[in-house]
Each structure stands twice: as C-alpha cells, then as structure tokens.
Design a protein around this motif. Sequence first.
Motif, PDB file in Angstrom:
ATOM      1  N   ARG A 161       3.827   1.666  -1.319  1.00 47.53           N
ATOM      2  CA  ARG A 161       4.372   1.880  -2.655  1.00 47.53           C
ATOM      3  C   ARG A 161       3.288   2.372  -3.616  1.00 47.53           C
ATOM      4  O   ARG A 161       3.539   3.256  -4.450  1.00 47.53           O
ATOM      5  CB  ARG A 161       5.007   0.587  -3.166  1.00 47.53           C
ATOM      6  N   GLN A 162       2.092   1.811  -3.519  1.00 46.33           N
ATOM      7  CA  GLN A 162       1.022   2.225  -4.419  1.00 46.33           C
ATOM      8  C   GLN A 162       0.593   3.665  -4.155  1.00 46.33           C
ATOM      9  O   GLN A 162       0.289   4.416  -5.089  1.00 46.33           O
ATOM     10  CB  GLN A 162      -0.148   1.253  -4.292  1.00 46.33           C
TER      11      GLN A 162
ATOM     12  N   ASP B 204       4.780  -4.566  -7.784  1.00 47.91           N
ATOM     13  CA  ASP B 204       3.675  -5.342  -7.218  1.00 47.91           C
ATOM     14  C   ASP B 204       2.595  -5.717  -8.222  1.00 47.91           C
ATOM     15  O   ASP B 204       1.813  -6.637  -7.952  1.00 47.91           O
ATOM     16  CB  ASP B 204       3.011  -4.551  -6.076  1.00 47.91           C
ATOM     17  N   LEU B 205       2.535  -5.027  -9.356  1.00 46.64           N
ATOM     18  CA  LEU B 205       1.414  -5.207 -10.269  1.00 46.64           C
ATOM     19  C   LEU B 205       1.876  -5.668 -11.651  1.00 46.64           C
ATOM     20  O   LEU B 205       2.990  -5.333 -12.079  1.00 46.64           O
ATOM     21  CB  LEU B 205       0.641  -3.887 -10.423  1.00 46.64           C
TER      22      LEU B 205
ATOM     23  N   ARG C 206      -7.529   4.278  -0.558  1.00 41.70           N
ATOM     24  CA  ARG C 206      -7.360   2.834  -0.406  1.00 41.70           C
ATOM     25  C   ARG C 206      -7.562   2.438   1.041  1.00 41.70           C
ATOM     26  O   ARG C 206      -7.217   3.157   1.916  1.00 41.70           O
ATOM     27  CB  ARG C 206      -5.961   2.404  -0.855  1.00 41.70           C
TER      28      ARG C 206
ATOM     29  N   ASN D  94      -3.343   2.111 -14.034  1.00 43.95           N
ATOM     30  CA  ASN D  94      -3.111   3.092 -12.976  1.00 43.95           C
ATOM     31  C   ASN D  94      -2.559   4.397 -13.535  1.00 43.95           C
ATOM     32  O   ASN D  94      -2.970   5.481 -13.115  1.00 43.95           O
ATOM     33  CB  ASN D  94      -2.155   2.527 -11.927  1.00 43.95           C
TER      34      ASN D  94
ATOM     35  N   GLN E 111       0.829  -1.205   0.000  1.00 43.28           N
ATOM     36  CA  GLN E 111       0.000   0.000   0.000  1.00 43.28           C
ATOM     37  C   GLN E 111       0.861   1.252   0.000  1.00 43.28           C
ATOM     38  O   GLN E 111       0.516   2.247  -0.656  1.00 43.28           O
ATOM     39  CB  GLN E 111      -0.924   0.010   1.222  1.00 43.28           C
TER      40      GLN E 111
ATOM     41  N   LEU F 245       5.011   0.913  -9.295  1.00 38.10           N
ATOM     42  CA  LEU F 245       3.878  -0.002  -9.465  1.00 38.10           C
ATOM     43  C   LEU F 245       4.328  -1.362  -9.976  1.00 38.10           C
ATOM     44  O   LEU F 245       3.751  -2.396  -9.620  1.00 38.10           O
ATOM     45  CB  LEU F 245       2.865   0.605 -10.447  1.00 38.10           C
TER      46      LEU F 245
END
Length: 252
Positions: free
Chosen positions: A177-178, A200-201, A252, A209, A175, A197
């Motif tokens: 990092r996002q 993790d993604l 978030r 994003n 979270q 991003l």
Amino acid sequence: MPDRMSELRIAETALDSGNVELATTLYEKVVAADPRSVAGLTGLGDTLYAVGDFTRAAVHYERARQVDANAIAPMIGIARVAIHQRRFDDAISLYRQVLALTPDAPLASAGLGAALDLKGDHVAAQAVLRQALKANPGDPGLSINLGLSLTLNGNPRDGANVLLDVTRYPVAPPQARQDLALAYGLLGNSEAAAAILGQDLPKASVQDNLRFYEIQRNRMTPPPASMLPASKRSAATSGDTTSGTTPAITAR
C-alpha cells in the motif's frame, strides 16, 4: 532429533510472530546441542537481523555457510546483510549464486531485484523480477518489488498498475500500500495517495509523505525549455534526457 525439529519449528514461528526473545532462546538451545546445526546458526542470524544487529547476524550466517557452502538460507541472510550495509555488488553476487542453485526462487529473485534497484540498475532488476513472476505468477513479494522498481525508474503509472493487483487482496502487506501511495503521489494524485496511507499511518505521517512525494514529483518534472540555458535547450527539445535529474527516492 524430533525434539530438535520441534524446537526449530517453534523458534521459527516465534520469530515470524515477533517474539525474538523466545526464538533466540530456542535457537541457542539447538546450537548448544549441535554447534554445526545450519538451521540453528541461521536462526540465530535471523534473530540478530530482526533487531538490526547486522554485523553479528553475518557472523552466524557465515558459520552456517562454513558447515554447508550450498545452504540457501544462510546465503540469503548474508545477502540481506550486504544490502543493509550498502554492499550491493556482494548482495547481487550472492543472490545470483542462490538462483544458480534454485532458479527463479521467489525470495532470492526479489532480493536480487532489490539489490539491482538500489544500485540503480532498474532495467536489470525488472528483467529478473518479470522472469521470476513467469515461474511464480502472482507472488506478492516479486510483484511489490517490480511495482516499486517501475516507480523508481520514472514509470509510476506502470508501477501503480502492478501494485494495484497486490493491494486488492485483504492480506496485502503494508509495504504494498505504501509503494502504491508513492506511485500515486508521483503521478500527482495526492488524494488517492492520502487515502491509501491513512490505512496504516497517522495523519501527521500521511502529510509528511505527501510533502515528500511533491518534492520528488518536482524533481522528476523537467523545467520548460524556455527556462533552460541556451546550451541545454536543444537537448531538452530533442528528447535527450541524459541531463535530467534522477528522483532521489529511497527504496523501502
């Protein structure tokens, strides 16, 4: 009693590791042996909360609170459910009750900050989080919420500076990092946002994003005064931002 305490510890560990089924079984065993077990009832609420069954989670939290009106854990559980149900005033009231009992407690302060942010009161949220950080320096949950709050309040540079301190740690949660990527995206630094991003993604989600950040960045940027109707130009050039657009970003 030692066996019950052992079961509670194992159940808590199981829930923390994502084994909801084992945690549920153990908490049910504790409650079957003692229907007034605050820890057991709260644990069952936590397992239901973990799978998104917020209505039934609240029932167990309320049962625990009926046993002990000043028990912190079920109060926080009820407040978390209230946030998910967008009953922000209820969540704020509950978190304030918890903080009256345990001033500057990190979990309750972070929750109160989140509830205030989601209600749109970013200034109050930041005041709560900063006060709690004085008592709990470096707490990651408080820092993450403060960084996000600053970003949501139109100060992504300040938000990024706070979040950078969190993400420097190898065990920083995704979270953090996002949220940092969001701050960079709103600053227009898409390259940095994409790099963060990507940790993790998948690539497709990274691009989604980045497009979202661009949309929000455009909403935050006021049009040139020459493009505004005459009735709006004086306000725009005098620094009056009351007619501006608030970025529609989901916390978030």
